[in-house]
Design a protein around this motif. Structure first.
Motif, PDB file in Angstrom:
ATOM      1  N   ASP A 278     -33.590 -18.853   5.915  1.00 35.30           N
ATOM      2  CA  ASP A 278     -34.433 -19.345   4.218  1.00 35.30           C
ATOM      3  C   ASP A 278     -33.226 -19.298   3.314  1.00 35.30           C
ATOM      4  O   ASP A 278     -33.240 -19.348   1.991  1.00 35.30           O
ATOM      5  CB  ASP A 278     -35.675 -18.085   3.978  1.00 35.30           C
ATOM      6  N   PHE A 279     -32.297 -19.172   4.133  1.00 38.38           N
ATOM      7  CA  PHE A 279     -30.852 -18.963   4.199  1.00 38.38           C
ATOM      8  C   PHE A 279     -30.568 -17.235   3.035  1.00 38.38           C
ATOM      9  O   PHE A 279     -31.217 -16.505   3.585  1.00 38.38           O
ATOM     10  CB  PHE A 279     -29.831 -19.764   2.752  1.00 38.38           C
ATOM     11  N   ALA A 280     -30.498 -16.999   1.476  1.00 28.28           N
ATOM     12  CA  ALA A 280     -30.560 -16.238   1.089  1.00 28.28           C
ATOM     13  C   ALA A 280     -31.733 -15.373   0.777  1.00 28.28           C
ATOM     14  O   ALA A 280     -32.434 -16.794  -0.016  1.00 28.28           O
ATOM     15  CB  ALA A 280     -29.317 -15.843  -0.594  1.00 28.28           C
ATOM     16  N   SER A 281     -32.451 -14.375   1.215  1.00 25.96           N
ATOM     17  CA  SER A 281     -33.655 -13.815   0.969  1.00 25.96           C
ATOM     18  C   SER A 281     -33.649 -13.022  -0.649  1.00 25.96           C
ATOM     19  O   SER A 281     -33.869 -11.994  -0.837  1.00 25.96           O
ATOM     20  CB  SER A 281     -33.839 -12.936   1.629  1.00 25.96           C
ATOM     21  N   VAL A 282     -33.763 -14.360  -1.462  1.00 25.04           N
ATOM     22  CA  VAL A 282     -33.096 -13.893  -3.142  1.00 25.04           C
ATOM     23  C   VAL A 282     -35.142 -13.503  -3.689  1.00 25.04           C
ATOM     24  O   VAL A 282     -35.101 -14.458  -3.486  1.00 25.04           O
ATOM     25  CB  VAL A 282     -32.124 -14.574  -4.145  1.00 25.04           C
ATOM     26  N   PRO A 283     -35.464 -12.602  -4.650  1.00 18.42           N
ATOM     27  CA  PRO A 283     -36.910 -12.885  -5.396  1.00 18.42           C
ATOM     28  C   PRO A 283     -36.586 -13.777  -6.036  1.00 18.42           C
ATOM     29  O   PRO A 283     -35.470 -13.918  -7.141  1.00 18.42           O
ATOM     30  CB  PRO A 283     -36.887 -11.557  -6.065  1.00 18.42           C
TER      31      PRO A 283
ATOM     32  N   LYS B   3     -23.867 -21.900  -2.841  1.00 13.71           N
ATOM     33  CA  LYS B   3     -22.088 -21.908  -1.867  1.00 13.71           C
ATOM     34  C   LYS B   3     -22.371 -20.528  -0.890  1.00 13.71           C
ATOM     35  O   LYS B   3     -21.621 -20.864  -0.017  1.00 13.71           O
ATOM     36  CB  LYS B   3     -21.251 -20.995  -2.994  1.00 13.71           C
ATOM     37  N   TYR B   4     -22.969 -19.993  -0.676  1.00  7.54           N
ATOM     38  CA  TYR B   4     -23.175 -18.935  -0.416  1.00  7.54           C
ATOM     39  C   TYR B   4     -24.075 -19.054   1.365  1.00  7.54           C
ATOM     40  O   TYR B   4     -24.689 -17.896   2.352  1.00  7.54           O
ATOM     41  CB  TYR B   4     -23.825 -17.155  -0.301  1.00  7.54           C
ATOM     42  N   ASN B   5     -24.295 -20.450   1.913  1.00  6.83           N
ATOM     43  CA  ASN B   5     -25.526 -20.600   2.686  1.00  6.83           C
ATOM     44  C   ASN B   5     -24.171 -20.513   3.797  1.00  6.83           C
ATOM     45  O   ASN B   5     -25.019 -20.208   4.906  1.00  6.83           O
ATOM     46  CB  ASN B   5     -25.487 -22.752   3.166  1.00  6.83           C
ATOM     47  N   ARG B   6     -23.584 -20.848   3.878  1.00  6.12           N
ATOM     48  CA  ARG B   6     -22.861 -19.802   5.604  1.00  6.12           C
ATOM     49  C   ARG B   6     -22.883 -18.729   5.641  1.00  6.12           C
ATOM     50  O   ARG B   6     -23.049 -18.374   6.545  1.00  6.12           O
ATOM     51  CB  ARG B   6     -21.344 -20.535   4.985  1.00  6.12           C
TER      52      ARG B   6
ATOM     53  N   VAL C  32     -22.065  -7.897  -5.609  1.00  7.17           N
ATOM     54  CA  VAL C  32     -23.074  -7.256  -5.776  1.00  7.17           C
ATOM     55  C   VAL C  32     -24.301  -8.215  -4.552  1.00  7.17           C
ATOM     56  O   VAL C  32     -25.742  -7.463  -4.309  1.00  7.17           O
ATOM     57  CB  VAL C  32     -23.447  -8.022  -7.502  1.00  7.17           C
ATOM     58  N   MET C  33     -23.956  -9.556  -4.398  1.00 10.49           N
ATOM     59  CA  MET C  33     -24.926  -9.686  -3.633  1.00 10.49           C
ATOM     60  C   MET C  33     -24.670  -9.143  -2.026  1.00 10.49           C
ATOM     61  O   MET C  33     -25.979  -8.492  -1.301  1.00 10.49           O
ATOM     62  CB  MET C  33     -24.315 -11.221  -2.979  1.00 10.49           C
ATOM     63  N   TYR C  34     -23.546  -8.754  -1.868  1.00  9.74           N
ATOM     64  CA  TYR C  34     -23.436  -7.358  -0.771  1.00  9.74           C
ATOM     65  C   TYR C  34     -23.904  -6.249  -0.749  1.00  9.74           C
ATOM     66  O   TYR C  34     -24.904  -6.298   0.287  1.00  9.74           O
ATOM     67  CB  TYR C  34     -21.937  -7.566  -0.429  1.00  9.74           C
ATOM     68  N   LEU C  35     -24.356  -5.687  -1.830  1.00 12.01           N
ATOM     69  CA  LEU C  35     -24.700  -4.813  -2.220  1.00 12.01           C
ATOM     70  C   LEU C  35     -26.159  -4.442  -1.738  1.00 12.01           C
ATOM     71  O   LEU C  35     -26.606  -3.500  -1.250  1.00 12.01           O
ATOM     72  CB  LEU C  35     -23.832  -4.171  -3.893  1.00 12.01           C
TER      73      LEU C  35
END
Length: 130
Positions: free
Chosen positions: A45-50, A62-65, A113-116
């Motif tokens: 699902d790539f990034a699991s962001v609410p 940009k963060y797909n990889r 922030v995404m890493y955190l």
């Protein structure tokens, strides 16, 4: 330059997110110089962001990889036997930050922030993959 990620849309098992299936194998070099090969057919699902945060942190882009490799490392429980659960999960999370910085070096604050968020909430996904 970067290798291309080729995906096709796949019907989501729930209405919570979109799913994508890797159409061609994808290889990435990790921060320690090793490489990981994600086979064709892998689903992410790539990034699991609410959904309510998508305007700030879109799940696709940009963060797909970084997200693809991170999901794959979690699903494999990559290096857990060698390092133990905590260190292996941290290694996978660190790869997310490493790859995010590699493709989006101009926005290290957002990457961090995404890493955190991955560090804070990834524990549940890691244990679910067992």
């Amino acid at each position: 330059m970067f290798s291309k990620i080729v995906v096709v849309y796949r019907e989501a098992p729930t209405d919570k997110s979109d799913w994508w299936e890797l159409h061609e194998p994808f290889e990435e070099i990790l921060s320690d110089g090793s490489s990981v090969l994600v086979n064709a057919g892998y689903v992410t699902d790539f990034a699991s962001v609410p959904r309510w945060l998508w305007s700030l942190f879109p799940p696709i882009g940009k963060y797909n990889r970084a997200a693809l490799v991170h999901d794959y490392l979690y699903d494999l429980q990559y290096r857990q036997k060698e390092l133990g659960e905590k260190a292996a999960r941290k290694f996978a999370d660190d790869q997310f930050l490493y790859l995010a910085n590699k493709v989006n070096d101009e926005n290290k604050f957002t990457n961090y922030v995404m890493y955190l968020m991955v560090r804070l909430f990834g524990k549940y996904a890691w244990r679910k993959a067992k």
